[in-house]
Structures are given as C-alpha cells and as structure tokens.
Design a protein around this motif. Structure first.
Motif, PDB file in Angstrom:
ATOM      1  N   PRO A 126       0.838  -1.208   0.000  1.00 51.28           N
ATOM      2  CA  PRO A 126       0.000   0.000   0.000  1.00 51.28           C
ATOM      3  C   PRO A 126       0.867   1.250   0.000  1.00 51.28           C
ATOM      4  CG  PRO A 126      -0.789  -1.583   1.638  1.00 51.28           C
ATOM      5  CD  PRO A 126       0.537  -2.100   1.141  1.00 51.28           C
ATOM      6  N   LEU A 127       0.330   2.322  -0.555  1.00 48.47           N
ATOM      7  CA  LEU A 127       1.088   3.575  -0.647  1.00 48.47           C
ATOM      8  C   LEU A 127       1.601   4.023   0.712  1.00 48.47           C
ATOM      9  CD1 LEU A 127      -1.043   5.610  -3.220  1.00 48.47           C
ATOM     10  CD2 LEU A 127       1.301   4.819  -3.529  1.00 48.47           C
ATOM     11  N   LYS A 128       0.775   3.901   1.738  1.00 41.80           N
ATOM     12  CA  LYS A 128       1.171   4.360   3.079  1.00 41.80           C
ATOM     13  C   LYS A 128       2.447   3.653   3.541  1.00 41.80           C
ATOM     14  CE  LYS A 128      -0.714   5.076   7.741  1.00 41.80           C
ATOM     15  NZ  LYS A 128       0.360   4.410   8.489  1.00 41.80           N
ATOM     16  N   GLU A 129       2.532   2.351   3.311  1.00 42.62           N
ATOM     17  CA  GLU A 129       3.722   1.612   3.726  1.00 42.62           C
ATOM     18  C   GLU A 129       4.944   2.044   2.917  1.00 42.62           C
ATOM     19  OE1 GLU A 129       3.319  -2.622   4.022  1.00 42.62           O
ATOM     20  OE2 GLU A 129       1.228  -2.477   4.698  1.00 42.62           O
ATOM     21  N   ARG A 130       4.740   2.323   1.647  1.00 39.23           N
ATOM     22  CA  ARG A 130       5.873   2.765   0.818  1.00 39.23           C
ATOM     23  C   ARG A 130       6.381   4.130   1.282  1.00 39.23           C
ATOM     24  NH1 ARG A 130       3.750   2.345  -5.178  1.00 39.23           N
ATOM     25  NH2 ARG A 130       1.867   1.215  -4.590  1.00 39.23           N
ATOM     26  N   TYR A 131       5.461   5.044   1.588  1.00 43.29           N
ATOM     27  CA  TYR A 131       5.881   6.362   2.059  1.00 43.29           C
ATOM     28  C   TYR A 131       6.628   6.257   3.392  1.00 43.29           C
ATOM     29  CZ  TYR A 131       2.896   8.400  -1.566  1.00 43.29           C
ATOM     30  OH  TYR A 131       2.330   8.755  -2.771  1.00 43.29           O
ATOM     31  N   TYR A 180      10.720  10.956  -7.015  1.00 38.16           N
ATOM     32  CA  TYR A 180       9.987  12.203  -6.838  1.00 38.16           C
ATOM     33  C   TYR A 180       8.980  12.115  -5.696  1.00 38.16           C
ATOM     34  CZ  TYR A 180      11.926  13.033 -11.488  1.00 38.16           C
ATOM     35  OH  TYR A 180      12.773  13.174 -12.558  1.00 38.16           O
ATOM     36  N   GLY A 181       8.341  10.963  -5.533  1.00 39.36           N
ATOM     37  CA  GLY A 181       7.365  10.808  -4.462  1.00 39.36           C
ATOM     38  C   GLY A 181       7.979  10.978  -3.095  1.00 39.36           C
ATOM     39  N   SER A 182       9.214  10.521  -2.929  1.00 39.33           N
ATOM     40  CA  SER A 182       9.907  10.693  -1.658  1.00 39.33           C
ATOM     41  C   SER A 182      10.340  12.143  -1.467  1.00 39.33           C
ATOM     42  CB  SER A 182      11.132   9.779  -1.598  1.00 39.33           C
ATOM     43  OG  SER A 182      11.849   9.959  -0.401  1.00 39.33           O
ATOM     44  N   ALA A 183      10.900  12.748  -2.514  1.00 34.80           N
ATOM     45  CA  ALA A 183      11.328  14.152  -2.424  1.00 34.80           C
ATOM     46  C   ALA A 183      10.160  15.064  -2.090  1.00 34.80           C
ATOM     47  CB  ALA A 183      11.961  14.583  -3.741  1.00 34.80           C
ATOM     48  N   ASN A 184       8.976  14.732  -2.595  1.00 31.95           N
ATOM     49  CA  ASN A 184       7.799  15.562  -2.346  1.00 31.95           C
ATOM     50  C   ASN A 184       7.237  15.403  -0.939  1.00 31.95           C
ATOM     51  OD1 ASN A 184       7.568  16.983  -4.746  1.00 31.95           O
ATOM     52  ND2 ASN A 184       6.400  15.369  -5.764  1.00 31.95           N
ATOM     53  N   ARG A 185       7.811  14.491  -0.160  1.00 32.56           N
ATOM     54  CA  ARG A 185       7.403  14.335   1.243  1.00 32.56           C
ATOM     55  C   ARG A 185       8.588  14.512   2.189  1.00 32.56           C
ATOM     56  NH1 ARG A 185       2.049  11.050   1.837  1.00 32.56           N
ATOM     57  NH2 ARG A 185       1.189  11.278  -0.256  1.00 32.56           N
ATOM     58  N   ASP A 186       9.583  15.217   1.703  1.00 28.66           N
ATOM     59  CA  ASP A 186      10.770  15.471   2.519  1.00 28.66           C
ATOM     60  C   ASP A 186      10.415  16.461   3.630  1.00 28.66           C
ATOM     61  OD1 ASP A 186      13.244  16.323   3.578  1.00 28.66           O
ATOM     62  OD2 ASP A 186      14.260  15.923   1.669  1.00 28.66           O
ATOM     63  N   GLU A 187      10.584  16.026   4.875  1.00 27.65           N
ATOM     64  CA  GLU A 187      10.203  16.826   6.042  1.00 27.65           C
ATOM     65  C   GLU A 187      10.992  18.120   6.158  1.00 27.65           C
ATOM     66  OE1 GLU A 187      11.417  13.808   5.962  1.00 27.65           O
ATOM     67  OE2 GLU A 187       9.900  12.409   6.712  1.00 27.65           O
ATOM     68  N   SER A 188      12.179  18.151   5.547  1.00 24.48           N
ATOM     69  CA  SER A 188      12.998  19.361   5.627  1.00 24.48           C
ATOM     70  C   SER A 188      12.501  20.453   4.685  1.00 24.48           C
ATOM     71  CB  SER A 188      14.460  19.025   5.299  1.00 24.48           C
ATOM     72  OG  SER A 188      14.599  18.664   3.935  1.00 24.48           O
ATOM     73  N   VAL A 189      11.590  20.108   3.786  1.00 27.20           N
ATOM     74  CA  VAL A 189      11.067  21.064   2.810  1.00 27.20           C
ATOM     75  C   VAL A 189       9.577  21.326   3.033  1.00 27.20           C
ATOM     76  CG1 VAL A 189      10.706  21.519   0.336  1.00 27.20           C
ATOM     77  CG2 VAL A 189      12.778  20.347   1.121  1.00 27.20           C
ATOM     78  N   PHE A 190       8.822  20.276   3.350  1.00 29.77           N
ATOM     79  CA  PHE A 190       7.370  20.390   3.497  1.00 29.77           C
ATOM     80  C   PHE A 190       6.968  20.023   4.921  1.00 29.77           C
ATOM     81  CE2 PHE A 190       8.303  19.078  -0.877  1.00 29.77           C
ATOM     82  CZ  PHE A 190       7.747  20.141  -1.577  1.00 29.77           C
ATOM     83  N   ALA A 191       6.436  20.982   5.665  1.00 35.79           N
ATOM     84  CA  ALA A 191       5.954  20.709   7.014  1.00 35.79           C
ATOM     85  C   ALA A 191       4.773  19.755   6.944  1.00 35.79           C
ATOM     86  CB  ALA A 191       5.539  22.007   7.703  1.00 35.79           C
TER      87      ALA A 191
END
Length: 409
Positions: A14-19, A325-336
């Motif tokens: 599932p997407l949640k586990e991958r993220y 890209y999916g990981s970069a778009n959820r990078d905590e250092s960029v997106f709160a």
C-alpha cells in the motif's frame, strides 16, 4: 532495514507503507544502493543508488551534464535496436540533441497556444460530464480521468476520430508495460504488445505528418513537420517518438492526478469545502498540492557521466541513480507535515512535474489547464461527487496510476 526498492514486492505494498519506507531512507546519511536482478534481453541488472531527499533530487535534476538521461530514464532500459527502429524519445537525450528537439516542440506549448485551447478543453469537459450524467457513475478513471487528456492531445494533433480508439489502446498498453516485471515470459509478452501498438501508432502519425506537410492545417502535427523560422522541423522518426511521449507523459500526469484527486477531496472534506467556497482562489493551490501529494510519475533514472561526490557518496562514472519524486515531495525538511493534504501550503518546491532543469515537464501547464477545467465542471455540475471504495492501483515502480476508482454523485 527490510526495504528493497528493486523488488516488485515493495511496489505491491500500500502507498502508506511505501511512504513510511521512504521516510526511513531519508533519515540515512547516504543514498542506499539497491542491486537489481539481471533480466535476459533487457539492460537491467546493474543496480542503482536511490536519491530520496529533495535536495539530492534537485541537484541531480539541475546537473544534467553529470546525471545523464542517456541511454534511458526508465527501468528496464530498452535494448539498442528499439531506438534504431522507433527513434529515440526526447526524455532519453542530453543536450545538444535534447535542446534541439525541445526548441522545436516548445512553441507548441506557448502560453498563446495553450490559451487558444481553452475553449476546446472546456467543451470536452462539458461533453464528458454530460456522458457521466447520462450513464451514471461507474468508474471515474474510464469515464473522466482517462478521457480528457487523450481527447485534448488528439484534438491538438487533429487525429481523425476513427483512429482515436487505437490511441487509447496504446496508452493503456504502454502504462501497463512501464515498470518492474514479475518474470521473463511476462516481460517478453508485454514488450511485444507494446512494440506492436507503438509501431502502428508511429506509422499513423508519420502518415499524417506527410499529409500535413503537403496541406498544413494549423494543428500540432502541421506545426512540428513544417520548418520554423530557423528552418528546424521534426523528422519522421522524431515525430513518431514525440507522439508516443506526448500520449504517455502528456496523459498520465493529468489522468493520475485527477483520479487520485477525487479520492483526496473525498477523504479530506474540510479541504474540499475550502476549495468549493472560492474555487478561483484555491484551485491552483489544490492542483499543485494534489501533484505534490500524488507524484503521478514516481521516478526517473540517470547515469553518472564522471566521478562525482553527492552528499559524501562517491559516485563513479557509469553508476545509476534513481530520482524518487514521491519521496522528495514528502521530505520533512522542505514540506511541514508532508503527509497532510493541505491546499493552502506553499508547494513551489515540489518536483511532481520533474525536478528543475532541462527535463522539467514540457506539458505541465497543459496538465494544469486540463485539471482546472475538469474540476470546475465536476464540482459545479456534480457538487456531491465522491469516490467510493479504494482505488485499484497499477503495480509499477514508475507510474502512480489508478486503474479504476468507484464514485458516486
């Protein structure tokens, strides 16, 4: 750490586990290397370093001289004979070849050209919603998300109506073909289907190109095959390759984002209510947040052209890296709070259309234009539209595609 990005089993999760797995990888000091199994007849097998932090993806995207798109950006890399038969896709080129082709096709996506399409896009959205209201809700992907982008592309290129069913068929085959393979037999079967569909479509558009050279009609094909002010135009093979790229890349971003988007607006009623309270004020932010949250194209591969140090990792010439890209778009250092869906957030740094640099998505503004028009039509005429159940996702390490999504209104 039980994470293997080169294993098909990971992409079945599932997407949640991958993220959650990507979040763990982002905390590591260096990018991790993932070996790949060698598949006969294909160029896979070397393995790759996974670039999962936003800063790493941006650095590799901007530095195309070091992080090359050649020989191919997808996995597995196509055999050399494919390029000889079908021509080479623009996404698999570096400058100066890439710059030349992009210079020719960019004029087809100018603000003026896109503005001229607005009436046709609005009319297509109305017809699609008319059909949905007449048929009743069945599958949001088949009835809405998959129809609009291909319809727009076919209109841009003035593809005859009798050929459009084949266009839809090719896109579905190409989408299913992209990504990891469970077996050699399955790989060969899918490759054969993809090649036959690709060959038929390229012959079709090349024939149209010859007709439009003799009788230009003001459409995209005519524009690409007649010389621009600098005397440049696409060859037959270049036209065929660009058509295939446009059908897949130009379709999947809008299609995937719309399909995931109706689910996101259902699961986040407060965000939906905010959007509907002032559509014009919030739709641009909503679309960018959907693209960030979804990352419709999940990764591209690059080949290192010379020894290079990336965040302390000593890469060698010939090494492969994959930009996730999916990981970069959820990078905590960029997106709160990156796992929250928030249409008011600042999404300017997102890489959902690819990272900055020469390969940033040429059709990004067209995809945005299509989504603005379709969501307006849907939310205006079907204000109670909701997704039903969980989406059926394509098993792929490349394309975050929704195969089907139930809905109601």
């Amino acid at each position: 750490m039980d994470i293997d990005l080169a294993d098909l089993a990971f992409w079945r999760k599932p997407l949640k586990e991958r993220y959650e797995a990507f979040a763990q990888l982002r905390q590591l000091e260096h990018p991790v290397f993932f070996p790949e199994k060698r598949v006969p007849l294909l160029r896979s097998g070397q393995g790759f370093y996974a670039l999962v932090r936003h800063a790493d993806v941006v650095e590799a995207s901007r530095n195309a001289k070091i992080f090359s798109s050649e020989p191919a950006v997808t996995n597995p890399e196509p055999p050399g004979w494919v390029k000889q038969v079908f021509g080479e896709s623009m996404v698999n080129m570096d400058d100066p070849r890439h710059a030349r082709l992009r210079r020719i096709v960019t004029r087809s996506f100018s603000p003026r050209m896109l503005q001229n399409l607005q009436g046709d896009i609005d009319a297509a959205c109305r017809r699609i919603v008319d059909d949905v209201m007449a048929q009743g809700p069945r599958d949001f992907v088949a009835q809405v998300a998959a129809r609009l982008p291909i319809h727009v592309i076919c209109d841009m290129m003035n593809i005859p109506d009798e050929l459009r069913a084949k266009v839809h068929e090719h896109v579905d085959i190409s989408t299913a073909y992209t990504g990891l393979r469970p077996s050699l037999a399955h790989s060969v079967k899918m490759a054969g289907q993809n090649m036959l569909a690709l060959f038929a479509l390229q012959r079709m558009v090349i024939k149209l190109g010859h007709e439009r050279m003799a009788d230009p009609q003001g459409d995209l094909v005519s524009l690409l095959v007649t010389a621009n002010p600098d005397g440049e135009k696409l060859t037959d093979k270049e036209l065929g390759s660009f058509f295939s790229l446009l059908l897949v890349a130009g379709n999947e971003t809008a299609r995937n984002t719309m399909a995931h988007g109706v689910k996101l607006l259902t699961d986040h009623p407060a965000q939906r209510e905010l959007l509907m309270s002032d559509y014009d004020a919030h739709i641009n932010g909503a679309i960018e947040e959907m693209v960030r949250f979804v990352s419709p194209i999940m990764q591209f591969r690059r080949t290192v052209t010379e020894d290079y140090s990336l965040r302390g990792l000593e890469l060698k010439k010939g090494d492969k890296v994959v930009l996730f890209y999916g990981s970069a778009n959820r990078d905590e250092s960029v997106f709160a709070d990156p796992d929250d869906f928030d249409i008011t957030r600042d999404t300017k740094p997102h890489v959902g259309f690819g990272g900055p640099g020469p390969h940033f998505c040429l059709g990004a503004n067209l995809a945005r234009q299509e989504m603005r028009a379709m969501f307006r039509e849907l939310l205006t005429r079907l204000p109670e539209i909701r997704s039903v159940g969980e989406p059926e996702l394509l098993v792929s390490n490349f394309d975050n595609s929704v195969r089907s999504q139930g809905f109601t209104f």
